[in-house]
Write a protein that holds these residues in place. Sequence first.
Motif, PDB file in Angstrom:
ATOM      1  N   ARG A  65      27.997  10.611 -13.776  1.00 48.24           N
ATOM      2  CA  ARG A  65      27.292  10.112 -12.585  1.00 48.24           C
ATOM      3  C   ARG A  65      25.781  10.180 -12.820  1.00 48.24           C
ATOM      4  NH1 ARG A  65      29.548  13.291  -7.519  1.00 48.24           N
ATOM      5  NH2 ARG A  65      27.962  11.938  -6.540  1.00 48.24           N
ATOM      6  N   GLU A  66      25.153   9.012 -12.928  1.00 46.59           N
ATOM      7  CA  GLU A  66      23.730   8.979 -13.258  1.00 46.59           C
ATOM      8  C   GLU A  66      22.877   9.663 -12.202  1.00 46.59           C
ATOM      9  OE1 GLU A  66      20.096   6.005 -14.643  1.00 46.59           O
ATOM     10  OE2 GLU A  66      22.032   5.135 -14.053  1.00 46.59           O
ATOM     11  N   GLU A  67      23.257   9.569 -10.936  1.00 46.90           N
ATOM     12  CA  GLU A  67      22.421  10.175  -9.907  1.00 46.90           C
ATOM     13  C   GLU A  67      22.334  11.692 -10.077  1.00 46.90           C
ATOM     14  OE1 GLU A  67      26.553   9.813  -7.947  1.00 46.90           O
ATOM     15  OE2 GLU A  67      25.306   8.698  -9.384  1.00 46.90           O
ATOM     16  N   MET A  68      23.399  12.311 -10.583  1.00 42.41           N
ATOM     17  CA  MET A  68      23.375  13.753 -10.822  1.00 42.41           C
ATOM     18  C   MET A  68      22.509  14.083 -12.036  1.00 42.41           C
ATOM     19  SD  MET A  68      27.270  14.983  -9.896  1.00 42.41           S
ATOM     20  CE  MET A  68      26.782  16.680  -9.557  1.00 42.41           C
ATOM     21  N   ILE A  69      22.565  13.244 -13.067  1.00 40.57           N
ATOM     22  CA  ILE A  69      21.687  13.439 -14.229  1.00 40.57           C
ATOM     23  C   ILE A  69      20.231  13.316 -13.801  1.00 40.57           C
ATOM     24  CG2 ILE A  69      20.991  12.471 -16.456  1.00 40.57           C
ATOM     25  CD1 ILE A  69      23.920  11.545 -16.813  1.00 40.57           C
ATOM     26  N   ALA A  70      19.941  12.306 -12.981  1.00 45.02           N
ATOM     27  CA  ALA A  70      18.570  12.088 -12.514  1.00 45.02           C
ATOM     28  C   ALA A  70      18.081  13.264 -11.673  1.00 45.02           C
ATOM     29  CB  ALA A  70      18.501  10.791 -11.712  1.00 45.02           C
ATOM     30  N   ASP A  71      18.935  13.793 -10.806  1.00 41.50           N
ATOM     31  CA  ASP A  71      18.545  14.935  -9.972  1.00 41.50           C
ATOM     32  C   ASP A  71      18.218  16.153 -10.840  1.00 41.50           C
ATOM     33  OD1 ASP A  71      18.891  13.448  -7.694  1.00 41.50           O
ATOM     34  OD2 ASP A  71      20.858  14.281  -7.191  1.00 41.50           O
TER      35      ASP A  71
END
Length: 249
Positions: A65-71
């Motif tokens: 999940r990219e949003e978790m990597i970004a966070d």
Amino acid sequence: MRKTQLASFGTGLSVALYGASGGIGTALREALLADPAVERVFAFSRRSHFPAHEKLTAIATDIRREEMIADGAALMRAEGPLHLVLVASGILHGDDVRPEKSWRQIEAGAMEEVLRVNTLAPALIAKHTLPLLARGRKSCFAALSARIGSISDNKLGGWHAYRASKAALNMLIRTFAIELARKNEEALTLALHPGTVDTDLSAPFQRGLPEGQVQSPEETARHLLKVIDEKGPGESGRCFAFDGTEIAP
């Protein structure tokens, strides 16, 4: 005091480790926490309950999940630059994933999952962490690949999804190196072949291997950190085995 395995990086190191609860990831996490040159370890895993340590920041993350990597990257950006990013995650088999012995066994869903974890996830981690690498001193992005990802070394066939995922990862490591050299000349990227390691990933495939060929996760962690310490920007974008030898594309 214990001697550092990362002498070429200097001291006061901040490290991001993805896949920190796997077999190799756990050994790397412990080795990094014990290293006197390392000041902080950001440990990413779907399971973030690790033994407490003053250097450790555990972050629950699903690397699909990219949003978790970004966070996670945003959290690290607020804490200062990174000196080492290590991607130790990967998949070879699972509930619905098995290495294929023939093209007849290729299944879209299984292949998509292998590529998602072994190729896309490291690519997205690189997208969000390469800009965080320290400047003016050595820094490194490294991901676990495999000798089986070498196209020139493929003499047996089979294992289509896994081979393809690692070959693609090796290409990404190379392309990242080219761009990184223009933006951060003392930084490098590496693909690392850990060898056959006594973990859940390799357990079904250890039968019949010669004695001594299977390493413990702790041995592997020491070997991999040694390779990272020995390599510099002139070797960026290449794939190296745990013993430091280069693996041809």
